[in-house]
Design an enzyme around this catalytic site. Sequence first.
Site, PDB file in Angstrom:
ATOM      1  N   CYS A   1     -18.017  -1.315  -2.131  1.00 40.09           N
ATOM      2  CA  CYS A   1     -17.562  -2.708  -2.214  1.00 40.09           C
ATOM      3  C   CYS A   1     -16.793  -3.100  -0.955  1.00 40.09           C
ATOM      4  CB  CYS A   1     -16.686  -2.856  -3.461  1.00 40.09           C
ATOM      5  SG  CYS A   1     -15.742  -4.364  -3.550  1.00 40.09           S
TER       6      CYS A   1
ATOM      7  N   CYS B   1     -13.389  -4.789  -1.550  1.00 37.66           N
ATOM      8  CA  CYS B   1     -12.377  -3.820  -2.004  1.00 37.66           C
ATOM      9  C   CYS B   1     -11.603  -3.250  -0.825  1.00 37.66           C
ATOM     10  CB  CYS B   1     -13.030  -2.688  -2.786  1.00 37.66           C
ATOM     11  SG  CYS B   1     -13.829  -3.207  -4.315  1.00 37.66           S
TER      12      CYS B   1
END
Length: 105
Positions: free
Chosen positions: A27, A30
Amino acid sequence: MIVLGDHNFRECTQSGFWVIDFWSPSCAPCRVVTPILEELSQGLPEIQFGSVDATTALQSRFAFQISGFPTVVLLKDGRPVDLIFGPHPARVYRSRIAAASAAKP
């Protein structure tokens, strides 16, 4: 930040106020959120900060019905008091943490 997984999540988070970063290694957003939370944790020593790799801690992830990353869960004595979906500036996390930690259960 304390690394949490299915083996220690419930035991660690059952008391006090926690900010939990559910993330995934693949991700990209993230990778923006985690450093923000790490910096906030330095200025908020009375609050516990945890990090969960949601691709391996499936039990913890599904307990909060998390389907997207990043998701930040704010817990008070083991109960969710707020969920923050997606990346945001530090001021948003700071504000939501302050409001949730000050709220009466």
